[in-house]
Design an enzyme around this catalytic site. Structure first.
Site, PDB file in Angstrom:
ATOM      1  N   LYS A  66     -25.466 -87.861 -60.135  1.00 33.40           N
ATOM      2  CA  LYS A  66     -26.306 -88.767 -60.936  1.00 33.40           C
ATOM      3  C   LYS A  66     -26.385 -90.143 -60.285  1.00 33.40           C
ATOM      4  CE  LYS A  66     -24.545 -87.528 -65.087  1.00 33.40           C
ATOM      5  NZ  LYS A  66     -24.113 -87.719 -66.462  1.00 33.40           N
TER       6      LYS A  66
ATOM      7  N   ARG B  19     -18.964 -75.783 -60.406  1.00 35.12           N
ATOM      8  CA  ARG B  19     -20.235 -76.511 -60.503  1.00 35.12           C
ATOM      9  C   ARG B  19     -21.316 -75.749 -59.775  1.00 35.12           C
ATOM     10  NH1 ARG B  19     -19.155 -81.868 -61.527  1.00 35.12           N
ATOM     11  NH2 ARG B  19     -21.201 -82.681 -61.070  1.00 35.12           N
TER      12      ARG B  19
ATOM     13  N   GLU C 271     -22.333 -87.454 -70.236  1.00 32.90           N
ATOM     14  CA  GLU C 271     -22.243 -88.910 -70.299  1.00 32.90           C
ATOM     15  C   GLU C 271     -23.670 -89.434 -70.192  1.00 32.90           C
ATOM     16  OE1 GLU C 271     -19.871 -90.868 -67.304  1.00 32.90           O
ATOM     17  OE2 GLU C 271     -20.295 -92.823 -68.200  1.00 32.90           O
TER      18      GLU C 271
HETATM   19  P1  ATP Z   1     -22.695 -85.902 -62.015  1.00 32.26           P
HETATM   20  O1  ATP Z   1     -21.477 -85.714 -61.168  1.00 32.26           O
HETATM   21  O2  ATP Z   1     -23.906 -85.222 -61.532  1.00 32.26           O
HETATM   22  O3  ATP Z   1     -22.941 -87.335 -62.362  1.00 32.26           O
HETATM   23  P2  ATP Z   1     -21.187 -85.376 -64.351  1.00 32.26           P
HETATM   24  O4  ATP Z   1     -20.263 -84.225 -64.291  1.00 32.26           O
HETATM   25  O5  ATP Z   1     -20.603 -86.721 -64.243  1.00 32.26           O
HETATM   26  O6  ATP Z   1     -22.377 -85.144 -63.350  1.00 32.26           O
HETATM   27  P3  ATP Z   1     -21.578 -85.285 -67.160  1.00 32.26           P
HETATM   28  O7  ATP Z   1     -22.614 -85.966 -67.934  1.00 32.26           O
HETATM   29  O8  ATP Z   1     -20.179 -85.755 -67.281  1.00 32.26           O
HETATM   30  O9  ATP Z   1     -22.047 -85.349 -65.654  1.00 32.26           O
HETATM   31  O10 ATP Z   1     -21.659 -83.714 -67.367  1.00 32.26           O
HETATM   32  C1  ATP Z   1     -21.807 -83.084 -68.605  1.00 32.26           C
HETATM   33  C2  ATP Z   1     -21.355 -81.668 -68.477  1.00 32.26           C
HETATM   34  O11 ATP Z   1     -22.148 -80.981 -67.503  1.00 32.26           O
HETATM   35  C3  ATP Z   1     -19.922 -81.587 -68.023  1.00 32.26           C
HETATM   36  O12 ATP Z   1     -19.252 -80.592 -68.771  1.00 32.26           O
HETATM   37  C4  ATP Z   1     -20.035 -81.222 -66.576  1.00 32.26           C
HETATM   38  O13 ATP Z   1     -18.904 -80.543 -66.160  1.00 32.26           O
HETATM   39  C5  ATP Z   1     -21.312 -80.377 -66.551  1.00 32.26           C
HETATM   40  N1  ATP Z   1     -21.928 -80.424 -65.240  1.00 32.26           N
HETATM   41  C6  ATP Z   1     -22.297 -81.512 -64.546  1.00 32.26           C
HETATM   42  N2  ATP Z   1     -22.771 -81.181 -63.337  1.00 32.26           N
HETATM   43  C7  ATP Z   1     -22.722 -79.840 -63.253  1.00 32.26           C
HETATM   44  C8  ATP Z   1     -23.057 -78.885 -62.248  1.00 32.26           C
HETATM   45  N3  ATP Z   1     -23.556 -79.262 -61.073  1.00 32.26           N
HETATM   46  N4  ATP Z   1     -22.858 -77.573 -62.511  1.00 32.26           N
HETATM   47  C9  ATP Z   1     -22.361 -77.200 -63.692  1.00 32.26           C
HETATM   48  N5  ATP Z   1     -22.015 -78.032 -64.675  1.00 32.26           N
HETATM   49  C10 ATP Z   1     -22.183 -79.348 -64.471  1.00 32.26           C
HETATM   50 MG    MG Z   2     -18.950 -87.107 -65.762  1.00 29.82          MG
END
Ligand code: ATP
Ligand code: MG
Length: 565
Positions: free
Chosen positions: A271, A261, A36
């Site tokens: 984020k 994760r 995102e």
């Molecule tokens: P955050 O919680 O840090 O804001 P998010 O999951 O909302 O992260 P996205 O932009 O939706 O962020 O993530 C893009 C991809 O990266 C998704 O498939 C998500 O599952 C993966 N991802 C995000 N954070 C991690 C992590 N800490 N370890 C592994 N994969 C991750």
């Molecule tokens: Mg997300």
């Protein structure tokens, strides 16, 4: 292209192998990385990138970059651009570049299709009412009074929602699934909400936006994704993911697979919280070298190879856990040890005058650039009567076991001569030593003597006349606690910020060749650690170096301790 070694086996690759053995999928393995664009990517995303792109590469398949841009209030073009830059920097190139917003029209038509089939309805209940009626897992939820609304009426209202006839938040479109499901995600989830916000790509074309769950699986289906890899928090969204594909009668059925994760000690990855650090100027920006963002790590001096190796070695698991940040640093040292030229830099300079060395004489000493890499060659270091050494390499009243310079003691200057301390010069006001007087042994040129006498200490140094003034920034963990991510979501997590995470040294003296360092260039400062010329602030006339990582290998030490015990 990144030279990725074949990754270790894991349950995801086992699933893919089994799917391939069953003859699926005909068109090859297709994955996607779906960020995102509401912030910069962090090291957790790097794990997901390495996994998705890595699998595509290993299986000869494809991997798309898809921006999951269904929430216009938080998304920005700046983030889109930084994400593309970071993925490329990590060494990957996407096959297709897509945006969930590319599919808004298609998604809208699918929503109408569900309404016509009696599988979705417009709900006029206020948001709090909807969440109250959804209930708790142990008890069935309460059906909304609008649940039995005739499809024709819902269709009319949904079209008028799109046309902008209703205020924000006044109505939603919900799937009609199962208000008694033990999985709350299946209790008539919201598909569309009204939100007047300018989207970074579609502008003001829409005032209704699909929810993540209604966009994700369908986007996967449109792109022909075979394995939709996401993190564990989506595990209980999988029934919904599958329900949409089924209800929409989509011919292609991607498969969602969840993995754990990445969490790192002393590191915060949400984020939202990283954004807070940026907004409140607690850090200098998303690329502050203390940030766990890809751009922060890049500016800190991390290499893409080190991050890929790290991602590969930590592997993929089904259970969340926290990886020691020392292991990331270990992977980095391993890479920099191979690549980084060795140079001499004095961070806290103390003047040394060699009283028996001719005033106007300069000579040069050849020095190996990298003992780990003979191809790296040698350079010539200028030497003169006045030098700088590290202040901590001198002690007027040396404690036991101190083998560096002290009155009457002899040490080796790396690559140059043996010197012996013969006296000191003091600040008359404070009595502090401001200069050390030494004599040198001309016979010890290059670091040995004809009589073969040994010295215990070796110091790095720079010639005062040739030294370049530099600023050096030393970094430490941004947080004082190993698990800051587990703190409650109020303001308190900021109490865990490390007040000493940045130390700026303004009066460093570095060897003359470093004047030519390009921004981003990496070095080992002998005995100090790995450093890089700062990507933002380094100038030829005002060099700035970041400490990437110290030489001390805490990870290897921990391993030894475990082995010994
Ligand atoms: P955050 O919680 O840090 O804001 P998010 O999951 O909302 O992260 P996205 O932009 O939706 O962020 O993530 C893009 C991809 O990266 C998704 O498939 C998500 O599952 C993966 N991802 C995000 N954070 C991690 C992590 N800490 N370890 C592994 N994969 C991750
Ligand atoms: Mg997300």
């Amino acid at each position: 292209m990144a030279d990725i070694q074949p990754s270790s086996r894991d349950f995801i690759r086992d699933i893919i192998d089994a799917d391939l053995a069953r003859g699926l999928p005909a068109h090859g393995v297709a994955t996607r990385f779906p960020p995102e664009p509401n912030g910069y990517l962090h090291i957790g995303h790097a794990k997901s990138i390495c996994l998705n792109f890595g699998i595509a590469r290993e299986y000869g398949g494809t991997c798309n970059l898809r921006f999951d841009d269904t929430n216009p209030t938080k998304e920005e073009v700046e983030y889109v651009e930084s994400i593309m830059e970071d993925v490329r920097w990590l060494g990957f190139s996407w096959d297709g570049l897509y945006y969930a917003s590319d599919y808004f029209e298609q998604l809208y038509r699918w929503a109408e299709f569900l309404i016509e089939k009696g599988l979705a309805y417009v709900d006029d209940s206020p948001a709090e009412e909807i969440s109250r009626m959804r209930g708790a897992p142990a008890m069935p939820g309460t059906p909304s009074p609008y649940r039995e609304r005739p499809p024709r009426e819902s269709l009319d209202l949904f079209r008028r929602m799109r046309a902008g006839e209703f205020p924000d938040g006044s109505r939603v479109l919900r799937a009609r699934i199962d208000m008694a499901s033990p999985n709350l995600n299946m209790r008539d989830p919201v598909l569309y909400r009204i939100r007047r916000a300018t989207h970074h790509r579609t502008g003001d074309d829409w005032c209704i936006y699909p929810m993540y769950d209604f966009a994700h699986g369908q986007s996967d289906a449109i792109e022909g994704i075979t394995h939709s890899i996401c993190t564990l928090e989506f595990e209980n969204h999988r029934p919904l993911y599958d329900w949409f594909l089924e209800a929409l009668e989509l011919p292609h059925r991607p498969r969602q697979i969840e993995f754990a994760r990445l969490n790192l000690t002393y590191t915060m990855m949400s984020k939202r919280r990283l954004l807070e650090l940026v907004r409140e100027k607690i850090v200098s920006g998303w690329d502050d070298p203390r940030m766990p963002t890809i751009s922060g790590l890049r500016r800190r001096g991390y290499t893409p190879e080190a991050i890929r190796t790290f991602a590969d070695r930590i592997g993929v698991a089904k259970v969340n856990s926290t990886v020691d940040v020392a292991f990331l640093e270990f992977c980095l040292r391993e890479d920099l040890n191979r690549k980084a030229p060795r140079v001499m830099a004095v961070l806290d300079p103390l003047k040394v005058t060699i009283t028996n060395y001719p005033e106007d004489k300069t000579e040069t000493f050849p020095a190996e650039n990298n003992p780990e890499d003979p191809a790296a060659g040698t350079r010539l270091l200028p030497f003169g009567r006045t030098l700088y050494i590290e202040r901590e390499d001198f002690h007027e009243n040396p404690p036991r076991g101190f083998f560096r310079l002290s009155p009457g003691k002899e040490i080796r200057l790396k690559h140059a001569y043996y010197i012996t301390c013969t006296g000191v010069v003091r600040d008359p006001a404070t009595g502090d030593v401001t200069e050390v007087l030494c004599s040198y042994d001309p016979e010890s040129r290059g670091g040995g003597t004809p009589d073969g006498r040994k010295v215990k200490g070796t110091s790095h140094w720079v010639s005062a006349r040739h030294a370049v003034d530099a600023e050096v920034r030393l970094y430490d963990h941004l947080f004082t606690q190993p698990d800051p991510q587990n703190t409650p979501d109020n303001g308190d997590w900021k109490d865990l910020l490390n007040p000493a995470s940045l130390q700026v040294l303004k009066n460093c003296k570095v060897e003359p060749g470093l004047r030519e360092a390009a921004p981003g260039a990496k070095f080992q400062f002998l005995r100090q650690g790995y450093f890089c010329a700062d990507l933002q602030d380094h100038r030829r006339d005002r060099p700035v170096f970041n400490r990437t990582v110290t030489l001390r290998d805490t990870w290897a030490k921990m391993q030894n301790r475990t082995r010994e015990s």
